[in-house]
Design an enzyme around this catalytic site. Structure first.
Site, PDB file in Angstrom:
ATOM      1  N   GLY A  84      -2.818   7.698  -3.715  1.00  0.00           N
ATOM      2  CA  GLY A  84      -3.468   8.144  -4.958  1.00  0.00           C
ATOM      3  C   GLY A  84      -3.704   7.000  -5.924  1.00  0.00           C
ATOM      4  N   ASN A  85      -3.067   5.856  -5.665  1.00  0.00           N
ATOM      5  CA  ASN A  85      -3.299   4.642  -6.461  1.00  0.00           C
ATOM      6  C   ASN A  85      -4.285   3.805  -5.632  1.00  0.00           C
ATOM      7  OD1 ASN A  85      -3.142   1.955  -7.310  1.00  0.00           O
ATOM      8  ND2 ASN A  85      -0.978   2.086  -7.850  1.00  0.00           N
ATOM      9  N   HIS A 100      -1.683   8.206 -13.130  1.00  0.00           N
ATOM     10  CA  HIS A 100      -0.951   8.390 -14.388  1.00  0.00           C
ATOM     11  C   HIS A 100      -1.981   8.577 -15.493  1.00  0.00           C
ATOM     12  CE1 HIS A 100       2.504   5.794 -12.597  1.00  0.00           C
ATOM     13  NE2 HIS A 100       2.861   7.066 -12.566  1.00  0.00           N
ATOM     14  N   ASN A 123       6.635   2.975 -16.658  1.00  0.00           N
ATOM     15  CA  ASN A 123       7.241   4.038 -15.867  1.00  0.00           C
ATOM     16  C   ASN A 123       8.769   4.020 -15.930  1.00  0.00           C
ATOM     17  OD1 ASN A 123       4.719   2.996 -13.741  1.00  0.00           O
ATOM     18  ND2 ASN A 123       4.673   5.030 -14.671  1.00  0.00           N
ATOM     19  N   ASN A 153      -2.329  -4.079  -7.542  1.00  0.00           N
ATOM     20  CA  ASN A 153      -1.421  -3.012  -7.113  1.00  0.00           C
ATOM     21  C   ASN A 153      -1.536  -1.800  -8.039  1.00  0.00           C
ATOM     22  OD1 ASN A 153       0.069  -2.925  -4.773  1.00  0.00           O
ATOM     23  ND2 ASN A 153       1.657  -4.340  -5.493  1.00  0.00           N
ATOM     24  N   CYS A 195       0.525  -0.751 -18.129  1.00  0.00           N
ATOM     25  CA  CYS A 195       1.569  -0.374 -17.158  1.00  0.00           C
ATOM     26  C   CYS A 195       2.761  -1.309 -17.259  1.00  0.00           C
ATOM     27  CB  CYS A 195       1.058  -0.476 -15.721  1.00  0.00           C
ATOM     28  SG  CYS A 195      -0.294   0.619 -15.343  1.00  0.00           S
ATOM     29  N   GLU A 237       7.486  10.388 -14.538  1.00  0.00           N
ATOM     30  CA  GLU A 237       7.036   9.002 -14.382  1.00  0.00           C
ATOM     31  C   GLU A 237       7.056   8.251 -15.710  1.00  0.00           C
ATOM     32  OE1 GLU A 237       5.276   7.638 -11.247  1.00  0.00           O
ATOM     33  OE2 GLU A 237       6.262   9.250 -10.158  1.00  0.00           O
ATOM     34  N   SER A 282       1.553   3.445  -2.539  1.00  0.00           N
ATOM     35  CA  SER A 282       1.330   4.512  -3.521  1.00  0.00           C
ATOM     36  C   SER A 282       0.071   5.317  -3.230  1.00  0.00           C
ATOM     37  CB  SER A 282       1.212   3.907  -4.931  1.00  0.00           C
ATOM     38  OG  SER A 282       2.454   3.825  -5.549  1.00  0.00           O
ATOM     39  N   GLY A 303       0.807  -1.227   0.000  1.00  0.00           N
ATOM     40  CA  GLY A 303       0.000   0.000   0.000  1.00  0.00           C
ATOM     41  C   GLY A 303       0.832   1.265   0.000  1.00  0.00           C
TER      42      GLY A 303
HETATM   43  O1  SUG Z   1       3.469   3.458  -9.210  1.00  0.00           O
HETATM   44  N1  SUG Z   1       1.951   0.584  -7.955  1.00  0.00           N
HETATM   45  C1  SUG Z   1       2.419   1.340  -9.095  1.00  0.00           C
HETATM   46  C2  SUG Z   1       1.528   1.099 -10.291  1.00  0.00           C
HETATM   47  C3  SUG Z   1       2.104   1.694 -11.531  1.00  0.00           C
HETATM   48  C4  SUG Z   1       1.178   1.653 -12.670  1.00  0.00           C
HETATM   49  N2  SUG Z   1       1.793   2.186 -13.819  1.00  0.00           N
HETATM   50  C5  SUG Z   1       1.154   2.878 -14.783  1.00  0.00           C
HETATM   51  N3  SUG Z   1      -0.035   3.398 -14.608  1.00  0.00           N
HETATM   52  N4  SUG Z   1       1.783   3.074 -15.885  1.00  0.00           N
HETATM   53  C6  SUG Z   1       2.503   2.828  -8.788  1.00  0.00           C
HETATM   54  O2  SUG Z   1       1.594   3.365  -8.146  1.00  0.00           O
HETATM   55  C7  SUG Z   1       2.118  -0.290  -5.679  1.00  0.00           C
HETATM   56  C8  SUG Z   1       3.181  -0.853  -4.798  1.00  0.00           C
HETATM   57  C9  SUG Z   1       2.820  -0.983  -3.341  1.00  0.00           C
HETATM   58  O3  SUG Z   1       1.946  -0.295  -2.869  1.00  0.00           O
HETATM   59  O4  SUG Z   1       3.506  -1.765  -2.672  1.00  0.00           O
HETATM   60  C10 SUG Z   1       2.693   0.482  -6.842  1.00  0.00           C
HETATM   61  O5  SUG Z   1       3.798   0.968  -6.764  1.00  0.00           O
END
Ligand code: SUG
Length: 417
Positions: free
Chosen positions: A24-25, A231, A101, A342, A348, A163, A22, A20
């Site tokens: 915003g992801n 992204h 990325n 993730n 990606c 990125e 990131s 967990g």
């Molecule tokens: O950077 N997830 C990556 C996902 C990247 C996706 N890439 C593109 N959209 N091109 C990120 O957010 C999760 C890892 C963690 O939480 O342990 C992570 O890094």
């Protein structure tokens, strides 16, 4: 010279886990603490590559990085056993798998010196990704060592977040011809960080020697970032003459579309209205984090994650699109669930490079037989499960290190960490 688009997929590393990290992801933060399945994750990634090879597409690989990154922990004055849980997880992160990325790529047809330029992303916004670039740079310098055809740049200064290709799109009549490059940056996003800074994008366009009349800079919409589009490739994708985008992807949508039509009158913009698919549905299903590809016969196909077809309104939109008269004629599905959890979909996982495969180090290219050998290595060495609290266990660390060493040995590649 046979210029084709080669998709370089990041092989999912043996330390793949759900920490967990990131902000915003939304997928990554929602799955924090879940038990991961690194072996299944890597096999899913390899199956995607096999699927795309079967379509007649050129396929390459990028390698898992050395994890845990003990040098990085040393720079921070700590080590694997003493580090707090967040720093330890950051040192074990397998996030280098998301090759979109890794770098921003401008094909030879777009650049002043006629070489393909790659700038490695600094990924400075997220701690667990900020230490990827040195090994990525080393891998790309090896894969694209042919200086007559490639120029690999070090990252832009970390003052400005970059990125990579996840925030970059290219429209062109065909891959080998000059095109228009669109750099998408973020300004703010409802409490979530904007990970791509405009100054980084502009620096890359300068470093790559792009013609100022053939590149555009566009801001992501604030609502897209706030909804979880950390992204641009979560809300838009381009291939040759086609831009597929969500209605709410860009801050100034009419301005961008007008500029694009002026620079490239043959562009076909396929827009998904918010009334058909909400931003939330787009981000949950990763409809746009698809690989939009031109198949050898000239047909354009969208390779979506299974989740897209399992999201009813997204599946309905895909059906209408394929049944209609638009430029995208097929919607194909791949299963990359472990990566998706993730926040990383099919797009990606890959870095697109337009090149003649003969100019790339062959160790970074794959065919079916090599994929079979890699899969056997994954079956033999990759951990089956990782719970984040197990990252401190010495046995797990040894297994992760041995797995990567076995892969490098199989591929005949040196340890570049
Ligand atoms: O950077 N997830 C990556 C996902 C990247 C996706 N890439 C593109 N959209 N091109 C990120 O957010 C999760 C890892 C963690 O939480 O342990 C992570 O890094």
């Amino acid at each position: 010279m046979a210029l084709v688009e080669i998709n370089f997929d990041g092989i999912v590393g043996p330390s793949h886990n759900y920490a967990g990290l990131s902000l915003g992801n939304l997928a990554a933060t929602a799955n924090k603490g879940r038990v991961s399945a690194p072996r299944a994750a890597a096999l899913q990634g390899l199956a995607k590559m096999r699927h795309n090879l079967g379509l007649g597409l050129a396929q390459g690989i990028l390698l898992p990085h050395r994890r845990p990154n003990t040098d990085w922990l040393t720079e921070l004055g700590t080590d694997v056993s003493e580090a707090d849980d967040v720093l330890r997880a950051a040192a074990f992160s397998a996030a280098a798998m998301w090759a979109a990325n890794a770098a921003t790529v401008s094909p030879a047809a777009d650049t002043a010196d006629g070489r393909c330029h790659l700038t490695v992303a600094n990924l400075r916004t997220m701690a667990h990704r900020s230490h990827e670039w040195p090994e990525t740079l080393a891998q790309l310098r090896l894969a694209f060592a042919d200086a007559a055809h490639f120029r690999v740049h070090a990252p832009v200064p970390a003052t400005f977040g970059d990125e990579g290709a996840a925030n970059h799109m290219r429209l062109c009549p065909r891959h080998g011809a000059p095109g228009v490059e669109i750099f998408v940056y973020g300004v703010s996003g409802g409490g979530f960080p904007a990970r791509q800074h405009a100054e980084a994008s502009k620096a890359i366009a300068r470093l790559h020697g792009l013609d100022p009349d053939h590149r555009l800079f566009a801001a992501q919409s604030e609502e897209a970032i706030a909804a979880g589009a950390f992204h641009n490739d979560v809300v838009a994708v381009a291939n040759e003459t086609v831009l597929l985008a969500h209605e709410q992807a860009f801050a100034d949508r009419p301005g961008l579309y007008a500029d694009l039509r002026r620079l490239m009158p043959e562009v076909e913009i396929v827009e998904v209205p918010a009334a058909d698919v909400s931003l939330d549905e787009a981000i949950r299903s990763y409809l746009f984090n698809a690989q939009l590809v031109t198949l050898p016969g000239g047909t354009m196909a969208l390779i979506v994650p299974s989740e897209a077809k399992e999201t009813p309104r997204v599946a309905a939109w895909l059906e209408r699109m394929v049944a209609g008269n638009g430029p995208i004629r097929r919607a194909l599905t791949v299963d990359v669930r472990e990566s998706m959890a993730n926040g990383g979909g099919p797009a990606c996982l890959r870095l697109r490079v337009v090149a003649d495969p003969a100019t790339v180090d062959p160790r970074f290219l794959v065919d079916e037989a090599k994929l079979d050998r890699i899969a056997a290595c994954v079956e033999a060495y990759w951990p089956e499960r990782i719970a984040p609290e197990n990252l401190a266990a010495p046995g797990l660390r040894a297994q992760i290190e041995a797995a990567r060493a076995a892969l490098l040995d199989l591929l005949g590649l040196p340890d570049l960490a």
